[in-house]
Write an enzyme that holds these catalytic residues in place. Structure first.
Site, mmCIF file in Angstrom:
data_model
loop_
_atom_site.group_PDB
_atom_site.id
_atom_site.type_symbol
_atom_site.label_atom_id
_atom_site.label_comp_id
_atom_site.label_asym_id
_atom_site.label_seq_id
_atom_site.Cartn_x
_atom_site.Cartn_y
_atom_site.Cartn_z
ATOM 1 C CB SER A 1 -0.933 -0.155 1.320
ATOM 2 O OG SER A 1 -0.051 -0.109 2.527
ATOM 3 C CG HIS B 1 -3.083 -0.835 -2.829
ATOM 4 N ND1 HIS B 1 -3.164 0.517 -2.593
ATOM 5 C CD2 HIS B 1 -3.166 -1.590 -2.022
ATOM 6 C CE1 HIS B 1 -3.636 0.554 -1.382
ATOM 7 N NE2 HIS B 1 -3.661 -0.661 -0.727
ATOM 8 C CD GLU C 1 -3.223 3.339 -5.554
ATOM 9 O OE1 GLU C 1 -3.280 4.753 -5.370
ATOM 10 O OE2 GLU C 1 -3.337 2.635 -4.471
ATOM 11 C CG ASN D 1 -2.449 3.983 1.689
ATOM 12 O OD1 ASN D 1 -3.638 4.193 2.455
ATOM 13 N ND2 ASN D 1 -2.235 2.803 1.323
#
Length: 295
Positions: free
Chosen positions: A118, A139, A151, A189
């Protein structure tokens, strides 16, 4: 692409294995712990039962999904025939670099090596392998069988062909892939963790309480859960690790983890996984109770 190896059988790993197996892929689920593998299979079975209750699959689909999964405790044995490896081990840079170096030695030369990281650099992970062009980030979001987003992170050396393959494969899984470039935190993130960190600072500085902060974000911003509850769900240790990657990667004080978060992780209050974080969690209870420390 038929044979998928998933490394790590925790929350993300078993969800990724579940998703591939349910879509007809042959899945090798690898973990160093046989007990963890058996727990993962029980979790997948339970999640499939929930799908049956909702009417989205039937018993035959459950049996087929479980039948598509084989478990291994040896990486070489589990990954030797993989067309794609998806690594979902713990969010630790050194562990991932060591694992990818091993994978590049035991997998077929043409195999694609993907990380579910992540935040950790795909370019750095790829540099530990014999073929950086075939390394990419994949991800998934938690819970994997439910969440649509993947992702897809291109490392510096990742080829167009590998990227297209993973984008197309994600769509085969019923997901919506989004291609992003390899910078700390990627997109999800880089935006999410500073918001969570700011929510923790808001609590730390006494602006409002736990439930008040989460209520403002749920009702005012239409978030499905507040940032403090979400942090508990992700794991406060994971949040801290990602913030450290952002802070180190950008060198900006805006990514510095809140001291309250650091103290909570040090004390072992990690959220749902430990039974206590910003909220208190009791097995079998769905009530959301603010932890005694913040009540």
């Amino acid at each position: 692409m038929k044979n998928i190896t998933v490394i790590g059988s925790g929350t993300m790993g078993n969800g990724i294995a579940h998703t591939f197996a349910q879509n007809g892929f042959a899945v090798s689920l690898v973990d160093i712990s046989e007990a963890a593998l058996q727990k993962a299979l029980q979790t997948i079975s339970g999640n499939l039962d929930r799908q049956i209750k909702k009417g989205t699959i039937d018993e035959a689909a459950k049996a087929s999904t479980l039948g598509n999964i084989k478990t291994y405790t040896d990486v070489k044995e589990g990954a030797a025939n993989a067309d794609l490896v998806v690594e979902a081990a713990t969010e630790n840079r050194d562990i991932k670099l060591k694992l990818f170096k091993q994978l590049s030695e035991v997998c077929k030369p043409e195999a694609i090596l993907a990380s579910n990281t992540s935040s950790i650099s795909i370019t750095e992970i790829a540099a530990a392998t014999n073929n950086p062009a075939n390394v990419i980030g994949m991800h998934f979001m938690n819970p994997v069988p439910v969440m649509k987003l993947v992702e897809v992170i291109r490392g510096y050396a990742t080829t167009d062909a590998v990227t297209k393959t993973i984008m197309d494969l994600s769509r085969q899984l019923g997901k919506d892939p989004v291609e992003v470039n390899d910078y700390p935190g990627f997109v999800a993130n880089r935006i999410l963790m500073p918001m969570i960190n700011e929510a923790i600072y808001t609590l730390f500085e006494g602006v409002a309480g736990v439930s008040e902060i989460d209520t403002v974000m749920r009702l005012g911003m239409a978030h499905p859960m507040g940032p403090l509850q979400l942090a508990d769900f992700i794991g406060l240790d994971v949040c801290l690790a990602i913030l450290k990657v952002l802070h180190n990667g950008f060198g900006s004080p805006k990514y510095a983890p809140c001291p309250l978060l650091v103290n909570m992780v040090t004390a072992g209050h990690l959220g749902v996984k430990s039974g206590s974080g910003f909220y208190q969690y009791t097995a079998g209870s769905k009530d959301l109770v603010v932890a005694e420390k913040f009540a």
